[in-house]
Scaffold this motif. Structure first.
Motif, mmCIF file in Angstrom:
data_model
loop_
_atom_site.group_PDB
_atom_site.id
_atom_site.type_symbol
_atom_site.label_atom_id
_atom_site.label_comp_id
_atom_site.label_asym_id
_atom_site.label_seq_id
_atom_site.Cartn_x
_atom_site.Cartn_y
_atom_site.Cartn_z
ATOM 1 N N PRO A 63 0.799 -1.231 0.000
ATOM 2 C CA PRO A 63 0.000 0.000 0.000
ATOM 3 C C PRO A 63 0.832 1.281 0.000
ATOM 4 O O PRO A 63 0.277 2.360 -0.167
ATOM 5 N N TRP A 64 2.142 1.161 0.171
ATOM 6 C CA TRP A 64 3.020 2.334 0.185
ATOM 7 C C TRP A 64 3.696 2.580 -1.168
ATOM 8 O O TRP A 64 4.469 3.525 -1.322
ATOM 9 N N LEU A 65 3.424 1.719 -2.152
ATOM 10 C CA LEU A 65 4.106 1.792 -3.446
ATOM 11 C C LEU A 65 3.321 2.627 -4.455
ATOM 12 O O LEU A 65 2.098 2.479 -4.573
ATOM 13 N N GLY A 66 4.021 3.495 -5.168
ATOM 14 C CA GLY A 66 3.431 4.264 -6.260
ATOM 15 C C GLY A 66 4.167 3.967 -7.561
ATOM 16 O O GLY A 66 5.349 3.604 -7.551
ATOM 17 N N ILE A 67 3.472 4.121 -8.678
ATOM 18 C CA ILE A 67 4.060 3.802 -9.984
ATOM 19 C C ILE A 67 3.761 4.913 -10.981
ATOM 20 O O ILE A 67 2.637 5.429 -11.031
#
Length: 355
Positions: free
Chosen positions: A167-171
């Protein structure tokens, strides 16, 4: 075979004669192009020379190994580095003056930081703490030529699946061709739409005549790590690495003779997406990050000896010297010799290779 060769020669003659007439009609003395990927530039180079003019080619893309399709016939070539000039020597390109100028778009980061910060803030507002930029190099229907759709689908699916796990990952995605993206993705399109709905996934969608208008460095500046899913085509990765951004390469096609293989395996070069993602997670979960992760410092001097944001200025100044030479009534050979001498005096004798 005779008919094929005759057709090629006739095409050359037609292009050269037309261009000679065009250049003469409009008084053109300098012809500049980035296009070395077809034989047409040879006819144009000969056409401008027959008009007493000068042909110039500037390096648009990084070539990490010899490829006969990239052979050049030009009076002057603006190259990234000494390594690039050595590639041309091995190809036996016909170049009178090969001028080392650095990466031509190195001025861009200073102009794009504010826009990149807005993209980054948008993702962080939705919970992203670490952001990854993934390069999409486009694909076509026949996987024997360029990259097939399956390779590009992997560039999306693996990292998107990780986004739902973390849930802390962005792309951030920067497709080369946004117009055909969804058709190329096939069933992965549904995965992409779900990711976009989280607010932690962003795609640059503004498009020009052929490609997405956002440069790779814009997406890179918005991210913590950049991933180029191909090693045989590394221009976008180089653009990010030149700015000091941690940048990974995934060599799925197999390009073992590329200069980029001088970079450390397991920290920059990976063979597949799963191993790259495992290392990426280790890096993000380590308080200060993994030492040397995505670090190109071992080769970066060999790929651009300047890195000062002045490459386009060097090119423009050189072209002005050529124009000044014609304005002063000099002949083409003297003009080229004078420009080379002035450049060597300003940037170093090793920055112009004369043949």
């Amino acid at each position: 075979e005779y008919e094929i060769v005759k057709t090629i020669l006739n095409s050359y003659d037609l292009d050269r004669l037309y261009s000679e007439s065009f250049f003469k009609m409009f008084g053109v003395k300098i012809f500049i192009t980035w296009d070395k990927y077809s034989n047409k530039h040879i006819a144009l180079s000969d056409a401008i020379k027959n008009n007493g003019g000068i042909s110039v080619n500037w390096q648009m893309a990084f070539d990490g190994f010899c490829n006969m399709e990239c052979l050049i016939n030009s009076d002057i070539v603006f190259s990234y580095s000494k390594f690039s000039t050595e590639i041309e020597k091995k190809l036996k390109s016909k170049i009178k003056y090969n001028v080392i100028v650095g990466y031509p778009k190195d001025y861009a980061p200073a102009l794009l930081r504010d826009k990149a910060d807005l993209v980054r803030a948008k993702l962080k507002a939705k919970g992203a703490k670490k952001i990854v930029f993934v390069v999409d190099e486009n694909s076509n229907d026949d996987s024997r030529w360029n990259t097939g759709h399956q390779l590009q689908r992997e560039n999306y699916s693996y990292i998107l699946e990780k986004l739902f796990e973390e849930p802390w990952l962005g792309i951030v995605f920067k497709p080369k061709n946004i117009n055909s993206l969804r058709q190329r993705l096939g069933q992965v399109e549904e995965l992409l739409d779900r990711a976009l709905a989280t607010g932690r996934c962003y795609i640059f969608e503004d498009v020009g005549r052929h490609t997405t208008t956002a440069p790779p460095i814009l997406a890179g500046l918005a991210s913590d790590v950049c991933i180029h899913g191909h090693l045989n085509a590394g221009t976008a990765a180089l653009e990010c690495a030149l700015e000091g951004l941690p940048t990974l390469l995934i060599d799925r096609e197999g390009a073992p003779y590329s200069k980029l293989y001088d970079l450390p395996k397991g920290k920059v070069i990976f063979q597949d997406w799963p191993s790259a993602i495992d290392a990426l997670m280790d890096h993000f979960n380590t308080p200060d990050g993994l030492s040397g992760f995505g670090d190109w410092s071992s080769v970066i001097d060999q790929l651009d000896p300047y890195r000062d944001g002045m490459s386009a200025n060097r090119i423009g100044t050189y072209l002005k010297w050529l124009i000044d030479g014609y304005d002063n009534g000099l002949e083409r050979e003297d003009i080229m010799a004078n420009a080379a001498k002035m450049y060597q005096e300003k940037w170093g004798s090793d920055k112009v290779i004369i043949s």
